[in-house]
Scaffold this active site. Structure first.
Site, PDB file in Angstrom:
ATOM      1  N   PHE A  36     -26.136 -53.858  20.645  1.00 11.25           N
ATOM      2  CA  PHE A  36     -26.438 -52.489  20.216  1.00 11.25           C
ATOM      3  C   PHE A  36     -27.811 -52.473  19.572  1.00 11.25           C
ATOM      4  O   PHE A  36     -28.066 -53.196  18.615  1.00 11.25           O
ATOM      5  CB  PHE A  36     -25.396 -51.964  19.226  1.00 11.25           C
ATOM      6  CG  PHE A  36     -25.587 -50.509  18.926  1.00 11.25           C
ATOM      7  CD1 PHE A  36     -25.100 -49.531  19.789  1.00 11.25           C
ATOM      8  CD2 PHE A  36     -26.306 -50.099  17.813  1.00 11.25           C
ATOM      9  CE1 PHE A  36     -25.298 -48.182  19.539  1.00 11.25           C
ATOM     10  CE2 PHE A  36     -26.514 -48.749  17.547  1.00 11.25           C
ATOM     11  CZ  PHE A  36     -26.005 -47.788  18.414  1.00 11.25           C
ATOM     12  N   ASP A  90     -33.180 -58.560  16.475  1.00 15.77           N
ATOM     13  CA  ASP A  90     -32.783 -57.296  15.854  1.00 15.77           C
ATOM     14  C   ASP A  90     -31.893 -57.635  14.660  1.00 15.77           C
ATOM     15  O   ASP A  90     -30.712 -57.955  14.821  1.00 15.77           O
ATOM     16  CB  ASP A  90     -32.042 -56.445  16.899  1.00 15.77           C
ATOM     17  CG  ASP A  90     -31.495 -55.143  16.323  1.00 15.77           C
ATOM     18  OD1 ASP A  90     -31.404 -55.036  15.089  1.00 15.77           O
ATOM     19  OD2 ASP A  90     -31.149 -54.254  17.116  1.00 15.77           O
ATOM     20  N   LYS A 119     -31.301 -50.076   8.197  1.00 11.65           N
ATOM     21  CA  LYS A 119     -30.042 -50.046   7.435  1.00 11.65           C
ATOM     22  C   LYS A 119     -30.207 -50.362   5.946  1.00 11.65           C
ATOM     23  O   LYS A 119     -30.556 -49.508   5.165  1.00 11.65           O
ATOM     24  CB  LYS A 119     -29.023 -50.976   8.088  1.00 11.65           C
ATOM     25  CG  LYS A 119     -28.477 -50.401   9.401  1.00 11.65           C
ATOM     26  CD  LYS A 119     -27.231 -51.116   9.846  1.00 11.65           C
ATOM     27  CE  LYS A 119     -26.670 -50.565  11.138  1.00 11.65           C
ATOM     28  NZ  LYS A 119     -25.968 -49.293  11.004  1.00 11.65           N
TER      29      LYS A 119
HETATM   30  C1  LIG Z   1     -28.208 -54.210  15.450  1.00  8.17           C
HETATM   31  C2  LIG Z   1     -28.570 -52.757  15.397  1.00  8.17           C
HETATM   32  N1  LIG Z   1     -29.724 -52.354  15.939  1.00  8.17           N
HETATM   33  C3  LIG Z   1     -30.099 -51.066  15.891  1.00  8.17           C
HETATM   34  C4  LIG Z   1     -29.312 -50.104  15.316  1.00  8.17           C
HETATM   35  C5  LIG Z   1     -29.766 -48.665  15.296  1.00  8.17           C
HETATM   36  O1  LIG Z   1     -30.128 -48.303  14.011  1.00  8.17           O
HETATM   37  P1  LIG Z   1     -30.300 -46.746  13.637  1.00  8.17           P
HETATM   38  O2  LIG Z   1     -28.951 -46.128  13.714  1.00  8.17           O
HETATM   39  O3  LIG Z   1     -30.860 -46.766  12.241  1.00  8.17           O
HETATM   40  O4  LIG Z   1     -31.259 -46.165  14.614  1.00  8.17           O
HETATM   41  C6  LIG Z   1     -28.083 -50.479  14.755  1.00  8.17           C
HETATM   42  C7  LIG Z   1     -27.193 -49.459  14.158  1.00  8.17           C
HETATM   43  O5  LIG Z   1     -25.996 -49.621  14.084  1.00  8.17           O
HETATM   44  C8  LIG Z   1     -27.708 -51.834  14.794  1.00  8.17           C
HETATM   45  O6  LIG Z   1     -26.542 -52.244  14.272  1.00  8.17           O
END
Ligand SMILES: Cc1ncc(COP(=O)(O)O)c(C=O)c1O
Length: 398
Positions: A147, A232, A261
């Protein structure tokens, strides 16, 4: 406490639901609760009911709700200066960038507002780097089940068809392979490949920890093939695993790391760090109006200070183990995770139902699908809180 003090407003939960359904786009299913106040590891709904929060706003509120240090930083900064834009130098942004580099690895930082945006920066860097260094290569290999966000490029990077299907066709240049499978990455690499993009521990799909050598192997492959490694760390970063960043658990440095986050202790801020080798963006290549504004960067600096001052990384390891034991004690399957990102799985499809039962019992958890429950509490969760959580989680079992 009077009802008005509890609510800070005038609407009942039912009234909020009515307005929500009429005026907000219905892009996600909400649980039947309206929280109106938070303090430490607790949330309170409009009726004054207390909940032990094991989700921290999806791995965001690492210091719990309304930590005085964050509140003070936000209030103080807001009195002085709230927003100027990237057209001018900005005190807190410069300080925060230095702080992140000190915590991570030699690099430079782009500050923005969310996780998806941070990954967009990473993707743009990879593409530009590919033009310069790999003969126009642009393909990014990412993992099935990953994700990376909800913008068009980041759902294309995300290896889950359900997020892509309604919006096809996807932007070109993303290839998905099974997670924790180095050979699959090797087999997918070709002359178009420019980068490998991974979560060090998969979050959204249900806390999947790869085998210890996986990231090392990927790093080595990227070095051999002259590819960028993008990690990420939006969910794993800022202490959730007991280290500032999960890659530090396995001694593997990425070329590019994305954060969001927990970075702002509850305020919306994201970051993309690029090592000198990948620091290819130049004036005009990228921008953001709000990114890293004085208030959110003040909150981030205050958050980092508290994590350090209160030795929360060590605390996460200690209490994370207790949390693991409590989840194992529930008697379901596959209790798993690291630090304060944990999950377990039911043998039957009852996770969604359990999430509601847990809420009724007074504890907030998250059903990642029909089978698995994830918990990502504030890092300040205490041993006593874990005892209370264990009791409430048990109470919610059938
Ligand atoms: C690993 C990871 N990358 C990216 C995101 C996306 O972040 P945002 O919701 O702040 O755009 C999330 C959100 O859950 C995530 O867990």
């Amino acid at each position: 406490m009077t009802r008005n003090e509890m609510t800070h407003g005038h609407l009942t939960h039912d009234e909020v639901v009515e307005l929500d359904h009429q005026y907000l786009m219905q892009t996600g299913k909400r649980l039947p609760v309206t929280f109106v106040r938070g303090e430490g590891v607790h949330l309170y709904d409009d009726r004054g009911k207390e909940y032990l929060d094991l989700m921290a706003g999806i791995a965001v509120n690492i210091l719990g709700h309304c930590h005085p240090a964050v509140v003070e930083a936000v209030v103080e900064q807001s009195r002085q200066l709230i927003h100027t834009s990237g057209l001018y130098y900005q005190h807190n942004a410069a300080l925060l960038a230095r702080r992140l580099v000190q915590l991570a690895f030699p690099s430079r930082v782009f500050l923005n507002n969310s996780g998806a945006e941070s990954n967009e920066v990473a993707i743009k860097i990879a593409r530009k780097w590919g033009k310069r260094n790999r003969d126009g290569a642009y393909e990014i290999i990412s993992a099935l089940g990953s994700f990376h966000g909800r913008t068009l490029a980041t759902i294309a990077a995300t290896g889950q068809e359900k997020y892509q299907k309604p919006f096809a066709p996807m932007p070109d240049g993303f290839v998905h392979v099974p997670y924790d499978d180095l050979d699959a990455i090797k087999a997918a690499t070709n002359e178009r490949t420019v980068a490998v993009m991974l979560e060090p521990i998969m979050g959204e799909i249900g806390i999947i920890v790869p085998s210890p050598d996986y990231l090392k192997g990927v790093r080595q492959w990227c070095d051999e093939q002259n590819l960028l490694l993008i990690l990420d760390e939006i969910q794993t970063g800022m202490g959730r695993t007991g280290r500032w960043f999960a890659h530090q658990l396995v001694g593997v440095e990425p070329d590019i790391m994305t954060l969001a986050k927990a970075l702002g202790g509850g305020l919306p801020i994201g970051a993309c760090l690029a090592k000198p080798r990948a620091d290819v963006l130049e004036p005009g290549d990228h921008g953001t109006t709000f990114g890293g504004n004085p208030v959110v960067t003040a909150a981030a600096l205050a958050t980092i200070d508290v994590v350090e001052r209160e030795h929360l990384l060590e605390h996460v390891v200690e209490v994370g183990d207790l949390l693991q034991a409590a989840l194992e004690d529930l008697g379901q399957t596959d209790a798993r995770g690291i630090g304060m990102m944990r999950a377990f799985t039911f043998a039957e499809a009852r996770a969604k139902d359990y999430q509601v039962k847990a809420m009724e019992a007074g504890v907030i958890v998250n059903a990642v699908d029909d089978y698995s429950i994830r918990v990502e509490p504030p890092l300040i969760l205490s041993a006593n809180d874990v005892d209370q959580a264990a009791e409430l989680l048990k109470k919610a079992l059938p």
